[in-house]
Scaffold this active site. Structure first.
Site, PDB file in Angstrom:
ATOM      1  N   HIS A 190     -70.169  -7.362  42.009  1.00 47.32           N
ATOM      2  CA  HIS A 190     -71.312  -7.531  42.913  1.00 47.32           C
ATOM      3  C   HIS A 190     -72.623  -7.569  42.120  1.00 47.32           C
ATOM      4  O   HIS A 190     -73.492  -8.422  42.369  1.00 47.32           O
ATOM      5  CB  HIS A 190     -71.326  -6.371  43.916  1.00 47.32           C
ATOM      6  CG  HIS A 190     -72.523  -6.327  44.806  1.00 47.32           C
ATOM      7  ND1 HIS A 190     -72.534  -6.885  46.066  1.00 47.32           N
ATOM      8  CD2 HIS A 190     -73.765  -5.781  44.623  1.00 47.32           C
ATOM      9  CE1 HIS A 190     -73.721  -6.682  46.616  1.00 47.32           C
ATOM     10  NE2 HIS A 190     -74.478  -6.013  45.766  1.00 47.32           N
ATOM     11  N   GLU A 191     -72.766  -6.667  41.154  1.00 51.46           N
ATOM     12  CA  GLU A 191     -73.993  -6.625  40.358  1.00 51.46           C
ATOM     13  C   GLU A 191     -74.111  -7.861  39.464  1.00 51.46           C
ATOM     14  O   GLU A 191     -75.212  -8.414  39.293  1.00 51.46           O
ATOM     15  CB  GLU A 191     -74.042  -5.346  39.515  1.00 51.46           C
ATOM     16  CG  GLU A 191     -73.989  -4.047  40.307  1.00 51.46           C
ATOM     17  CD  GLU A 191     -75.065  -3.943  41.377  1.00 51.46           C
ATOM     18  OE1 GLU A 191     -76.129  -4.588  41.233  1.00 51.46           O
ATOM     19  OE2 GLU A 191     -74.848  -3.226  42.371  1.00 51.46           O
ATOM     20  N   HIS A 243     -75.369 -10.701  41.456  1.00 53.29           N
ATOM     21  CA  HIS A 243     -76.827 -10.669  41.618  1.00 53.29           C
ATOM     22  C   HIS A 243     -77.502 -11.415  40.471  1.00 53.29           C
ATOM     23  O   HIS A 243     -78.441 -12.196  40.682  1.00 53.29           O
ATOM     24  CB  HIS A 243     -77.334  -9.228  41.643  1.00 53.29           C
ATOM     25  CG  HIS A 243     -77.326  -8.595  43.001  1.00 53.29           C
ATOM     26  ND1 HIS A 243     -77.869  -9.197  44.107  1.00 53.29           N
ATOM     27  CD2 HIS A 243     -76.859  -7.383  43.418  1.00 53.29           C
ATOM     28  CE1 HIS A 243     -77.739  -8.398  45.156  1.00 53.29           C
ATOM     29  NE2 HIS A 243     -77.118  -7.293  44.766  1.00 53.29           N
ATOM     30  N   GLU A 249     -77.777  -9.572  49.583  1.00 53.11           N
ATOM     31  CA  GLU A 249     -76.639  -8.668  49.464  1.00 53.11           C
ATOM     32  C   GLU A 249     -75.357  -9.323  49.984  1.00 53.11           C
ATOM     33  O   GLU A 249     -74.287  -9.165  49.403  1.00 53.11           O
ATOM     34  CB  GLU A 249     -76.909  -7.362  50.211  1.00 53.11           C
ATOM     35  CG  GLU A 249     -77.939  -6.472  49.556  1.00 53.11           C
ATOM     36  CD  GLU A 249     -77.601  -6.162  48.118  1.00 53.11           C
ATOM     37  OE1 GLU A 249     -76.432  -5.817  47.826  1.00 53.11           O
ATOM     38  OE2 GLU A 249     -78.506  -6.272  47.270  1.00 53.11           O
TER      39      GLU A 249
END
Length: 293
Positions: free
Chosen positions: A144-145, A148, A224
């Site tokens: 997930h990071e 980003h 997100e």
């Protein structure tokens, strides 16, 4: 206390630099004998709005390390650190990214990504997250990071912040000028901004700033969902990310410094959700579940 001191020092440094820039460019001289110079005011607002946002982005990685006490893993000291570095490396390669810096810090479950660009980024994970999640769940959070970073979310959110900051600075001073002019109508002896201008600008900066925060946080919540989808793609299935979110639902996420709070795990209930950088976990899980249908 350390975080507060860093936040104050950073903001003071930014305001000092921006004050010098607006003085050298003459942008701060938007009051003229004929009234308000809208061109100079717009330049002033843009310098203050975009300048502050991009200086914060430029310093974000350094400030994040200082404020969290994150230690960049130069050479892994144990199997957990080796696994963490290799996991970030694997996801970065799959995303076509240069290898980010990888850091670990002491604290409650959380993780964040920051940095001024895709080629100068940082992924930091707390010891609490590594200790309480399974490897697959932690992998999903790391994915997930990395997503980003791949999506360029830090720069995108900075641009949005710069735009809304510019509007706040510009509109607050226009309204301040109009109110001050109304209060001093018929007074031909006074020149320059009066107390009506100063008070109105302060009030408008606060009110417009709150409204601007709602706009920025809405965009943050949308990113997100994109990062969750990116994690599902990197993992090959949405299930690990859904499991990680469910796990997070039963934890108290660790607090992060303001400059990276939008990149970590958080959420606010009720009407305060308008000011949350992250959507409710239930909505994120539902969005991922829809990808499996």
């Amino acid at each position: 206390m350390k975080r507060v001191i860093l936040l104050i020092a950073t903001n003071l440094a930014i305001m000092l630099v921006l004050g010098i820039v607006t003085t050298l460019t003459g942008a701060n001289r938007f009051f003229t004998t004929g009234g308000l110079d809208l061109g100079k005011l717009l330049l002033f607002a843009a310098i203050m709005g975009f300048g502050g946002a991009f200086m914060s982005l430029w310093m974000s990685k350094t400030i994040a390390k200082w404020s969290t006490g994150a230690r960049v893993i130069e050479a892994p000291q144990n199997s957990t650190e080796f696994w963490l570095v290799e996991t970030v490396r694997r996801f970065a390669e799959k995303s076509g990214l240069p290898m980010p810096e990888v850091a670990i810090y002491e604290g409650e479950p959380n993780a964040f990504a920051t940095g001024a660009s895709r080629s100068s980024s940082l992924v930091a994970v707390s010891t609490g997250l590594l200790q309480t999640m399974t490897r697959e769940e932690a992998e999903a959070v790391i994915a997930h990071e990395v997503a980003h970073i791949a999506n360029g979310d830090m720069v995108t959110l900075t641009l949005i912040q710069g735009v809304v900051n510019t509007f706040v600075f510009f509109l607050a001073r226009v309204v301040g000028y109009l109110v001050d002019s109304f209060l001093r109508r018929g007074d031909s002896e006074s020149s320059g901004p009066g107390i009506g201008y100063m008070v109105t600008v302060v009030v408008c900066d606060i009110v417009f700033g709150i409204l601007a925060s709602i706009v920025v946080m809405w965009f943050s919540r949308q990113r997100e969902f994109r990062a969750d989808a990116g994690a599902a793609q990197l993992m090959g299935t949405p299930q690990p990310m859904m499991n990680a979110l469910r796990r997070l639902g039963g934890m108290e996420a660790g607090e992060l410094p303001q400059n990276v709070a939008t990149a970590g795990i958080n959420g606010r209930p009720g009407w305060m959700a308008l000011f949350s950088s992250h959507p409710p976990l239930e909505e994120r899980i539902a969005a991922l579940a829809s990808r499996t249908r």
